[in-house]
Write a protein that holds these residues in place. Structure first.
Motif, PDB file in Angstrom:
ATOM      1  N   LYS A  73       0.836  -1.208   0.000  1.00  0.00           N
ATOM      2  CA  LYS A  73       0.000   0.000   0.000  1.00  0.00           C
ATOM      3  C   LYS A  73       0.874   1.262   0.000  1.00  0.00           C
ATOM      4  O   LYS A  73       0.574   2.219  -0.704  1.00  0.00           O
ATOM      5  N   GLN A  74       1.955   1.207   0.776  1.00  0.00           N
ATOM      6  CA  GLN A  74       2.830   2.375   0.858  1.00  0.00           C
ATOM      7  C   GLN A  74       3.474   2.671  -0.496  1.00  0.00           C
ATOM      8  O   GLN A  74       3.594   3.822  -0.917  1.00  0.00           O
ATOM      9  N   ARG A  75       3.897   1.619  -1.212  1.00  0.00           N
ATOM     10  CA  ARG A  75       4.540   1.837  -2.507  1.00  0.00           C
ATOM     11  C   ARG A  75       3.538   2.343  -3.558  1.00  0.00           C
ATOM     12  O   ARG A  75       3.912   3.111  -4.438  1.00  0.00           O
ATOM     13  N   ILE A  76       2.284   1.919  -3.447  1.00  0.00           N
ATOM     14  CA  ILE A  76       1.257   2.463  -4.354  1.00  0.00           C
ATOM     15  C   ILE A  76       1.061   3.948  -4.067  1.00  0.00           C
ATOM     16  O   ILE A  76       0.911   4.761  -4.988  1.00  0.00           O
ATOM     17  N   SER A  77       1.111   4.318  -2.786  1.00  0.00           N
ATOM     18  CA  SER A  77       0.966   5.746  -2.446  1.00  0.00           C
ATOM     19  C   SER A  77       2.161   6.543  -2.960  1.00  0.00           C
ATOM     20  O   SER A  77       2.021   7.706  -3.352  1.00  0.00           O
TER      21      SER A  77
END
Length: 573
Positions: free
Chosen positions: A473-477
């Motif tokens: 999720k963090q990398r998508i953000s």
């Protein structure tokens, strides 16, 4: 408020007036039946006039067919008007919500806002359709019935109508009690929705802590309050309807007994008496409609009042003639900034200058104002006093859209919208091409993982990205921010919730993201900010220490103690 409500009819005025026209036709059709009954009983049947009876039969059938067509139009198109108005209100409410400041959402429950947007507006829609229609039909039918009754027998009509003022006095007295009860019900509905939304959102925490008895207790309390409020509303409604029902029954009673006596005394014939009874019935029907209208009005207008409460909440404001941001270098300056939240000052006269393209790290204990400082730059909150400048321009002199378009934010708690991977990356730039989305994902080191998913970029990730890990999720953000490509970057504890291995992978993505941008980093793990151009130690007393990593270590102050404590912990682990 009434004026605002009426304004929603404007786009659909043609349909509205057609609805009223069909309502008139339906009322006129109803008024024909007693007149025909009177003629049949007084003349056609006694004179054995079969031809006239057949004419009446054909005419009555035609009237019923016209009534059916009118009823269809009013039921379908009348409701369509209500639904379209409801959609317009919901649209306006949603647009207004997007412009409300963050502190509005800090102080109002999500479930309550949803209740106002969905439940309340359903009742407003019903009022929008049935209200004017019922009111109009009732007035036409009452006036028409009264005129015809007066032509049949004036003394009997005056006796019957002497009881009508009592009905309206009773309705007026009970109206306020019912309005108060319905408003209380609205409030309790919003509260139970909020509790339910909160419990469902935190279901994993509830399971982890085996706290379902506590959640059930909270829900039961809200459920009980809602039940009691609803019971009080129904009690007020029962008093209102039963009392007014009795009053309208008295009208029928007076018409039947007094009319029967007048017939006995030959002051009225049988046909006129039958027609009179039918017209009195017709007169009491609109009274009952008006009774229903009052309940509908209370329901609808309490809902509309709650709708207007949100719509009247003050939105974020731009300057009248904002300065345009053309090419932003990214220099940021805090000038004597004070910020107070709920009567407590979080920042006291803060003065900071960040050169364009440089990285500033913020460290210190919780409550020192690090996240607050980050939230002030994109104007999620406004300073109490002082000013913040970007490239020597006050952020209050530029439009919010320009300002926020220039800032990328990666937070500790990533919010992903329900939808696909691609949908969420596109939040960085809705106009981006597929190739640009892929490039952003590659730079965020998430492309290979996305391609391993069943449907690649079109894979559905569940509500709030529940199907993904924290690092994913963090990398998508981060990919979102790459796609946005802003000159200013804010990293608010972007890796503090991740394990060491995942943090190392994310850190590489963040280092790539920071290149060439003015960056503010709120750091929990000090090892991630060693290379920052400047580090500020923020506490309740303001900026306690500032300098590079090595300079702060040499000071042997707060930063040095924090760093050594973390270094020891990392060694132990």
């Amino acid at each position: 408020m009434i004026k605002k409500f009426i304004s929603y009819y404007k786009p659909y005025k043609k349909l509205f007036f057609l609805d009223m026209l069909f309502a008139i036709v339906a009322v006129v059709c109803d008024l024909f039946y007693p007149m025909m009954t009177r003629e049949l009983v007084n003349n056609s049947i006694p004179n054995k006039n079969l031809r006239m009876i057949l004419v009446f039969a054909g005419t009555l059938l035609a009237i019923y067919l016209i009534k059916m067509a009118c009823a269809y139009f009013m039921q379908y198109w009348g409701h369509v008007v209500g639904v379209r108005m409801q959609a317009d209100m919901r649209r306006d409410l949603f647009k207004h919500l997007q412009k409300l400041p963050c502190d509005y959402f800090d102080n109002n429950k999500t479930g309550d806002i949803m209740s106002r947007m969905v439940n309340d507006l359903m009742d407003v829609s019903e009022l929008a359709h049935h209200g004017p229609e019922d009111l109009f039909i009732s007035l036409v039918m009452m006036v028409g019935s009264f005129i015809i009754l007066f032509t049949i027998n004036k003394p009997l009509t005056l006796i019957v109508f002497a009881f009508v003022p009592i009905i309206f006095i009773f309705a007026w007295v009970k109206k306020n009690k019912m309005e108060k009860a319905f408003m209380e019900t609205r409030v309790k509905t919003g509260e139970i929705n909020s509790t339910l939304q909160n419990s469902i959102s935190g279901i994993k925490v509830s399971k982890a802590f085996v706290s379902h008895p506590h959640e059930l207790k909270k829900f039961q309390e809200g459920n009980r309050n809602f039940k009691e409020a609803r019971q009080r509303a129904y009690k007020a409604m029962a008093e209102y309807f039963s009392g007014l029902g009795f009053c309208t029954d008295i009208l029928d009673y007076v018409a039947l007994i007094v009319g029967g006596y007048f017939t006995y005394k030959d002051k009225i014939n049988i046909g006129d008496f039958m027609a009179y009874i039918l017209y009195v019935k017709m007169f009491t029907q609109p009274i009952k409609k008006l009774i229903n209208f009052v309940e509908q009005y209370q329901n609808g207008m309490t809902g509309f009042k709650r709708f207007m409460e949100i719509l009247s909440a003050e939105t974020e404001k731009d300057k009248e003639d904002p300065i345009e941001f053309n090419k932003i270098n990214g220099k940021i300056e805090f000038k004597n900034v004070f910020f107070k939240y709920e009567d407590k000052f979080i920042l006291n006269g803060l003065n900071i200058e960040i050169e364009a393209g440089k990285t500033l790290a913020l460290v210190g204990p919780s409550g020192g104002g690090k996240t607050t400082l980050c939230n002030l730059i994109p104007r999620f909150y406004d300073v109490t006093s002082g000013d913040i400048l970007i490239d020597d321009k006050s952020i209050y002199d530029v439009s919010l859209e320009d300002l926020r378009s220039s800032i990328g934010i990666v937070q500790q708690e990533v919010f992903l919208f329900t939808g696909t991977v691609k949908d969420n990356i596109l939040y960085g730039n809705q106009e981006a091409t597929e190739m640009e989305v892929v490039t952003a994902a590659k730079r965020a080191n998430i492309h290979d993982f996305i391609m391993s998913l069943p449907e690649g970029y079109d894979t559905f990730i569940g509500e709030r990205g529940v199907k993904l890990s924290g690092g994913q999720k963090q990398r998508i953000s981060i990919a979102r921010v790459f796609l946005k490509n802003p000159p200013i970057l804010i990293l608010d504890e972007a890796t503090s919730a991740l394990d060491n291995t995942t943090e190392y992978m994310i850190q590489k993505s963040l280092e790539e993201l920071c290149k060439g941008r003015t960056t503010i980093v709120v750091a929990h793990r000090l090892s991630t900010i060693k290379n920052a151009d400047e580090i500020l130690v923020l506490t309740d007393n303001g900026v306690e220490e500032s300098g590079s990593h090595h300079e702060l270590l040499r000071l042997n102050g707060i930063y040095s103690e924090l760093y050594k404590a973390q270094f020891v912990n990392d060694d132990v682990s």
